[in-house]
Design a protein around this motif. Structure first.
Motif, PDB file in Angstrom:
ATOM      1  N   GLU A  79      40.303  31.329  41.441  1.00 48.26           N
ATOM      2  CA  GLU A  79      39.488  32.423  41.406  1.00 48.26           C
ATOM      3  C   GLU A  79      38.205  32.336  40.306  1.00 48.26           C
ATOM      4  O   GLU A  79      36.846  32.499  41.030  1.00 48.26           O
TER       5      GLU A  79
ATOM      6  N   GLU B  43      34.730  37.257  41.230  1.00 43.14           N
ATOM      7  CA  GLU B  43      36.055  36.662  40.915  1.00 43.14           C
ATOM      8  C   GLU B  43      36.848  36.698  40.155  1.00 43.14           C
ATOM      9  O   GLU B  43      38.141  36.945  39.579  1.00 43.14           O
TER      10      GLU B  43
ATOM     11  N   GLU C 166      39.875  39.496  40.522  1.00 43.80           N
ATOM     12  CA  GLU C 166      40.908  38.750  41.237  1.00 43.80           C
ATOM     13  C   GLU C 166      41.488  38.465  39.890  1.00 43.80           C
ATOM     14  O   GLU C 166      43.160  39.417  39.730  1.00 43.80           O
TER      15      GLU C 166
HETATM   16 CU    CU Z   1      38.556  34.917  44.839  1.00 52.12          CU
END
Ligand code: CU
Lengths: 276, 119
Positions: free
Chosen positions: A11, A127, A130
């Motif tokens: 991520e 990102e 998540e």
């Molecule tokens: Cu991602």
């Protein structure tokens, strides 16, 4: 722990690349650390908010809230990146040049910095939300390997930071003159790639169904889910199965950037007398 | 200067104008999709194998019955969707060629696996 490390790293990877590029682009601009740091911080805070309301967000727009949200923030990033490039085409020389007259140039410079700080914030937000959700989920259920997951998560963050630094110092090795051209191209490709990604999200939300035929499939050669594929995905928007719409959007952004840079860039500077 | 301004405005306008009809037709084009129910509990998909006809769009209605969030992911289907704990999600999948497409919960990749069989 290893699984947590891999998930968090995956991520953070994209955000790390983007922050590294933005750091390189702004290396001569005063106060850039404060702006970019602010962008990261705002991104982290926003990510926590998004994670907290993930369920509600997802349920918006007939279950397509997440896709539309992602598309919207990508569009913001695309506008900011394009605007930055056009702005740099006009004022880049002043900023890089010897006579960096403090005052105005710096004030104007921070306008462009704001745009890039937004891009950084958006990358971290996307990102980060998540990562927050993942870590929260693990900790909420408590018990078994919460410690291992925390360690793994921190390890993943550290690796992401390393990607950021590698990108930054890698770009700095390019001679100063070429660096400007390189980063301009890089930012344009980054923006085009994000626009194509936004189109992909709109396609997933069924908001965009025209030209949804897949133009080619190069997954056998380089999957965009692999680490090198993912790096190319972030940097130049590589996708192993692009739709006609994604390609069109990609090329359109490149064209628009080029045209705007020509119109607002160098020629305008020669005509307009020194501003303020 | 003012001429280049006008010109670039014209370029932006043309770009927007070119994209509008695409957005307008998108709603009309939606084909009837195959709807599939799928639930997720204790790191398992139920059913672990789902199937759908080829060349038709697919809608997966996913229920995450666990308290933890999960990330429904399929590399071959280009799906990546975070589903919060104890909540539902809708996943649109574009029409596929016949084949077997695996999916996982990315957070529990080793155990939480399933597949969509398109025929
Ligand atoms: Cu991602």
């Amino acid at each position: 722990m290893i699984a947590a490390l891999i998930i968090v790293f995956r991520e953070v990877f994209e955000a790390g690349l983007i922050i590294g590029i933005v750091l390189a682009v702004t290396r001569t601009v005063p106060h850039r650390n404060a702006w970019i740091g602010g962008g990261v911080l705002a991104g982290v805070l926003a990510a926590c908010v998004v994670a907290a309301f993930a369920g509600a967000l997802s349920n918006l727009f007939a279950g397509m809230g997440q896709e539309l949200f992602n598309a919207a923030i990508l569009v913001i990033a695309v506008v900011m990146l394009t605007w930055h490039n056009v702005w740099m085409a006009r004022h880049g020389a002043e900023l890089a040049g010897e006579l960096r007259v403090a005052g105005q140039a710096v004030v104007e410079g921070s306008k462009s910095l704001l745009a890039l700080a937004v891009v950084v914030g958006v990358a971290v937000l996307r990102e980060g939300s998540e990562v927050v959700l993942f870590l929260y989920g693990v900790i909420a259920t408590g018990g078994d390997t919460a410690w291992g997951v925390t360690l793994g998560g921190l390890g993943g963050l550290a690796l992401g930071l390393m990607i950021c630094l590698l990108t930054y110092f890698g770009l700095l090795r390019i001679p100063a003159r070429a660096l400007f051209t390189t980063t301009t191209i890089l930012i344009a490709l980054l923006a085009a790639g994000m626009a194509a990604q936004a189109a992909a999200f709109l396609e997933k939300a069924n908001w965009l169904t025209a030209m949804d035929n897949v133009v080619w499939d190069s997954g056998w050669l380089l999957s965009d889910a692999s680490i090198p594929g993912k790096a190319l995905h972030t940097l130049i928007g590589y996708t192993d199965q692009p739709t006609a719409m994604q390609l069109t959007v990609y090329l359109a952004i490149l064209l628009i950037t080029f045209v705007l840079m020509r119109l607002y860039g160098a020629p305008a500077k020669a005509v307009v007398p020194a501003r303020g | 200067m003012s001429r280049s301004r006008t010109l670039s405005k014209a370029v932006i306008f043309a770009a927007v104008a070119a994209l509008l009809p695409i957005a307008a037709t998108s709603a009309a084009n939606a084909q009837a999709a195959t709807e599939i129910q799928l639930s997720y509990k204790d790191k398992k998909f139920d059913p672990a194998e789902i199937s759908a006809p080829a060349n038709t769009p697919i809608v997966i209605k996913l229920k995450n019955l666990d308290a933890k969030p999960m990330e429904f992911e399929s590399k071959t289907l280009k799906i990546e969707k975070v589903v919060a704990g104890s909540s539902d999600a809708t996943v649109n999948v574009r029409a596929q060629k016949p084949g077997r497409y695996e999916f996982v919960d990315e957070y529990n990749e080793k155990v939480a696996r399933g597949a969509l069989v398109v025929k």
